[in-house]
Design a protein around this motif. Structure first.
Motif, PDB file in Angstrom:
ATOM      1  N   LEU A  17      -2.183  -6.193   9.074  1.00  9.37           N
ATOM      2  CA  LEU A  17      -1.659  -7.056   8.016  1.00  9.37           C
ATOM      3  C   LEU A  17      -0.796  -6.208   7.091  1.00  9.37           C
ATOM      4  CD1 LEU A  17      -1.725  -9.845   6.592  1.00  9.37           C
ATOM      5  CD2 LEU A  17      -3.776  -9.082   5.395  1.00  9.37           C
ATOM      6  N   LEU A  18       0.404  -6.691   6.774  1.00  7.65           N
ATOM      7  CA  LEU A  18       1.285  -5.977   5.864  1.00  7.65           C
ATOM      8  C   LEU A  18       0.807  -6.220   4.434  1.00  7.65           C
ATOM      9  CD1 LEU A  18       3.771  -4.175   5.639  1.00  7.65           C
ATOM     10  CD2 LEU A  18       5.172  -6.260   5.517  1.00  7.65           C
ATOM     11  N   MET A  19       0.416  -5.138   3.765  1.00  9.93           N
ATOM     12  CA  MET A  19      -0.097  -5.222   2.398  1.00  9.93           C
ATOM     13  C   MET A  19       0.733  -4.341   1.481  1.00  9.93           C
ATOM     14  SD  MET A  19      -2.861  -7.241   2.366  1.00  9.93           S
ATOM     15  CE  MET A  19      -3.795  -6.766   0.926  1.00  9.93           C
ATOM     16  N   LEU A  20       0.815  -4.742   0.235  1.00 10.17           N
ATOM     17  CA  LEU A  20       1.565  -4.014  -0.776  1.00 10.17           C
ATOM     18  C   LEU A  20       0.603  -3.372  -1.763  1.00 10.17           C
ATOM     19  CD1 LEU A  20       4.365  -3.461  -2.208  1.00 10.17           C
ATOM     20  CD2 LEU A  20       3.903  -5.536  -3.512  1.00 10.17           C
ATOM     21  N   LYS A  21       0.679  -2.062  -1.892  1.00  4.15           N
ATOM     22  CA  LYS A  21      -0.063  -1.342  -2.941  1.00  4.15           C
ATOM     23  C   LYS A  21       0.861  -1.359  -4.152  1.00  4.15           C
ATOM     24  CE  LYS A  21      -2.996   1.702  -4.727  1.00  4.15           C
ATOM     25  NZ  LYS A  21      -4.285   1.452  -5.215  1.00  4.15           N
TER      26      LYS A  21
ATOM     27  N   PRO B 255      -1.430  -4.449 -11.483  1.00 11.26           N
ATOM     28  CA  PRO B 255      -0.969  -3.067 -11.290  1.00 11.26           C
ATOM     29  C   PRO B 255      -1.973  -2.251 -10.470  1.00 11.26           C
ATOM     30  CG  PRO B 255      -1.781  -3.379 -13.529  1.00 11.26           C
ATOM     31  CD  PRO B 255      -1.776  -4.735 -12.868  1.00 11.26           C
ATOM     32  N   ASP B 256      -1.458  -1.443  -9.549  1.00 11.05           N
ATOM     33  CA  ASP B 256      -2.241  -0.512  -8.733  1.00 11.05           C
ATOM     34  C   ASP B 256      -3.248  -1.210  -7.818  1.00 11.05           C
ATOM     35  OD1 ASP B 256      -2.432   2.179  -7.983  1.00 11.05           O
ATOM     36  OD2 ASP B 256      -4.230   2.470  -9.195  1.00 11.05           O
ATOM     37  N   LEU B 257      -3.066  -2.514  -7.560  1.00 14.78           N
ATOM     38  CA  LEU B 257      -3.947  -3.241  -6.650  1.00 14.78           C
ATOM     39  C   LEU B 257      -3.182  -3.604  -5.384  1.00 14.78           C
ATOM     40  CD1 LEU B 257      -5.778  -5.684  -9.104  1.00 14.78           C
ATOM     41  CD2 LEU B 257      -6.597  -3.507  -8.201  1.00 14.78           C
ATOM     42  N   TRP B 258      -3.928  -3.948  -4.335  1.00  9.50           N
ATOM     43  CA  TRP B 258      -3.356  -4.362  -3.062  1.00  9.50           C
ATOM     44  C   TRP B 258      -3.151  -5.873  -3.072  1.00  9.50           C
ATOM     45  CZ3 TRP B 258      -1.945  -1.026   0.803  1.00  9.50           C
ATOM     46  CH2 TRP B 258      -2.393   0.280   0.688  1.00  9.50           C
ATOM     47  N   THR B 259      -1.965  -6.296  -2.663  1.00 16.79           N
ATOM     48  CA  THR B 259      -1.650  -7.720  -2.574  1.00 16.79           C
ATOM     49  C   THR B 259      -0.745  -7.942  -1.367  1.00 16.79           C
ATOM     50  OG1 THR B 259       0.359  -7.601  -3.921  1.00 16.79           O
ATOM     51  CG2 THR B 259      -1.725  -7.983  -5.098  1.00 16.79           C
ATOM     52  N   GLY B 260      -0.311  -9.188  -1.232  1.00 11.08           N
ATOM     53  CA  GLY B 260       0.713  -9.508  -0.239  1.00 11.08           C
ATOM     54  C   GLY B 260       2.079  -9.323  -0.879  1.00 11.08           C
ATOM     55  N   ILE B 261       3.076  -9.801  -0.199  1.00 13.73           N
ATOM     56  CA  ILE B 261       4.457  -9.748  -0.663  1.00 13.73           C
ATOM     57  C   ILE B 261       4.706 -11.027  -1.451  1.00 13.73           C
ATOM     58  CG2 ILE B 261       6.844  -9.639   0.125  1.00 13.73           C
ATOM     59  CD1 ILE B 261       5.265  -8.755   2.883  1.00 13.73           C
ATOM     60  N   GLY B 262       5.460 -10.951  -2.542  1.00 16.91           N
ATOM     61  CA  GLY B 262       5.762 -12.193  -3.233  1.00 16.91           C
ATOM     62  C   GLY B 262       6.218 -11.997  -4.647  1.00 16.91           C
ATOM     63  N   GLY B 263       6.375 -13.130  -5.321  1.00 14.83           N
ATOM     64  CA  GLY B 263       6.822 -13.080  -6.700  1.00 14.83           C
ATOM     65  C   GLY B 263       7.022 -14.466  -7.266  1.00 14.83           C
TER      66      GLY B 263
ATOM     67  N   THR C 297      10.921  -6.324   1.507  1.00 17.53           N
ATOM     68  CA  THR C 297      10.652  -5.656   2.784  1.00 17.53           C
ATOM     69  C   THR C 297      11.885  -5.483   3.668  1.00 17.53           C
ATOM     70  OG1 THR C 297      10.229  -7.654   4.089  1.00 17.53           O
ATOM     71  CG2 THR C 297       8.373  -6.748   2.830  1.00 17.53           C
ATOM     72  N   GLY C 298      12.929  -6.270   3.440  1.00 16.86           N
ATOM     73  CA  GLY C 298      14.081  -6.272   4.330  1.00 16.86           C
ATOM     74  C   GLY C 298      13.852  -7.106   5.582  1.00 16.86           C
TER      75      GLY C 298
ATOM     76  N   SER D 248      10.330  -1.366  -1.753  1.00 21.16           N
ATOM     77  CA  SER D 248      11.036  -1.753  -2.973  1.00 21.16           C
ATOM     78  C   SER D 248      10.321  -1.119  -4.160  1.00 21.16           C
ATOM     79  CB  SER D 248      11.047  -3.273  -3.115  1.00 21.16           C
ATOM     80  OG  SER D 248       9.746  -3.747  -3.416  1.00 21.16           O
ATOM     81  N   ASP D 249      10.797  -1.407  -5.358  1.00 21.28           N
ATOM     82  CA  ASP D 249      10.154  -0.860  -6.549  1.00 21.28           C
ATOM     83  C   ASP D 249       8.860  -1.595  -6.914  1.00 21.28           C
ATOM     84  OD1 ASP D 249      11.276  -3.213  -7.409  1.00 21.28           O
ATOM     85  OD2 ASP D 249      12.304  -2.345  -9.142  1.00 21.28           O
ATOM     86  N   GLU D 250       8.472  -2.595  -6.113  1.00 21.08           N
ATOM     87  CA  GLU D 250       7.222  -3.323  -6.357  1.00 21.08           C
ATOM     88  C   GLU D 250       6.008  -2.451  -6.056  1.00 21.08           C
ATOM     89  OE1 GLU D 250       6.820  -6.490  -7.550  1.00 21.08           O
ATOM     90  OE2 GLU D 250       8.979  -6.662  -7.796  1.00 21.08           O
ATOM     91  N   GLY D 251       6.160  -1.507  -5.145  1.00 13.12           N
ATOM     92  CA  GLY D 251       5.051  -0.662  -4.719  1.00 13.12           C
ATOM     93  C   GLY D 251       5.309  -0.151  -3.322  1.00 13.12           C
ATOM     94  N   ALA D 252       4.254   0.256  -2.629  1.00 16.83           N
ATOM     95  CA  ALA D 252       4.372   0.811  -1.285  1.00 16.83           C
ATOM     96  C   ALA D 252       3.740  -0.126  -0.265  1.00 16.83           C
ATOM     97  CB  ALA D 252       3.702   2.181  -1.218  1.00 16.83           C
ATOM     98  N   LEU D 253       4.481  -0.427   0.787  1.00 17.23           N
ATOM     99  CA  LEU D 253       3.995  -1.297   1.854  1.00 17.23           C
ATOM    100  C   LEU D 253       3.287  -0.481   2.927  1.00 17.23           C
ATOM    101  CD1 LEU D 253       7.210  -3.455   2.160  1.00 17.23           C
ATOM    102  CD2 LEU D 253       4.961  -4.308   1.439  1.00 17.23           C
ATOM    103  N   HIS D 254       2.230  -1.082   3.489  1.00 13.81           N
ATOM    104  CA  HIS D 254       1.468  -0.431   4.559  1.00 13.81           C
ATOM    105  C   HIS D 254       0.960  -1.497   5.516  1.00 13.81           C
ATOM    106  CE1 HIS D 254       1.126   3.375   2.296  1.00 13.81           C
ATOM    107  NE2 HIS D 254       0.978   2.589   1.247  1.00 13.81           N
ATOM    108  N   TRP D 255       0.989  -1.192   6.803  1.00 16.73           N
ATOM    109  CA  TRP D 255       0.313  -2.031   7.789  1.00 16.73           C
ATOM    110  C   TRP D 255      -1.151  -1.590   7.806  1.00 16.73           C
ATOM    111  CZ3 TRP D 255       2.355  -6.278   9.661  1.00 16.73           C
ATOM    112  CH2 TRP D 255       3.741  -6.405   9.735  1.00 16.73           C
TER     113      TRP D 255
END
Length: 158
Positions: free
Chosen positions: A18-22, A31-39, A61-62, A103-110
């Motif tokens: 699952l693609l998650m955003l830190k 802030p500093d939590l894991w979430t999905g992509i969005g806004g 994510t592009g 992006s500047d939202e945080g770091a993405l990780h699978w």
């Protein structure tokens, strides 16, 4: 006065990940939590939140729409935070490739699905992902609302 905050979010799968955003520590929400992509939903997107979600996916994510299969609205999360009601439209889909840009939202990780629920994430995200992983074959849209520290679920009938 109570204000409304309308948002979209996405959770993309690739194989058993699952693609998650830190989220960055500097972000206002989660802030500093894991979430999905969005806004946030833009004014011209209120009638079609899917467009907002696809825009956010691309910005963060592009990943383009044609790189996502089975993209569906699965959850609408409702929560009151002080003088604000937050309404969050959550989409799930399958990515056809693992490549992304940060992006500047945080770091993405699978993240391997077996480890996702061990991440530190907002309460609503944790409850929603637990519900999804326990009901993987459901095709319905679920509405979730926070009641103290629990989530109450109802199925949105067609």
């Amino acid at each position: 006065m109570i204000r409304m905050r309308i948002m979209t979010g996405a959770y993309l799968f690739y194989d058993n990940k699952l693609l998650m955003l830190k989220r960055s520590k500097e972000r206002e929400l989660a802030p500093d939590l894991w979430t999905g992509i969005g806004g946030h939903v833009e004014a011209n997107e209120h009638y079609i939140p899917e467009e907002s979600c696809l825009r956010e996916i691309f910005e963060e994510t592009g990943i383009r729409r044609n790189d996502i299969e089975q993209f569906k609205l699965r959850y609408i999360l409702m929560r009151r935070s002080k003088d604000e009601i937050r309404q969050h439209y959550i989409y799930f889909g399958n990515a056809t490739k693992m490549n992304f840009i940060n992006s500047d939202e945080g770091a993405l990780h699978w993240i391997d699905l077996s480890k996702v629920l061990n991440l530190e994430m907002p309460l609503t995200v944790n409850h929603m992902l637990k519900h999804f992983l326990n009901n993987p074959n459901q095709e319905s849209v679920f509405i979730g609302s926070v009641n103290q520290s629990n989530m109450e679920w109802s199925c949105l009938a067609e």
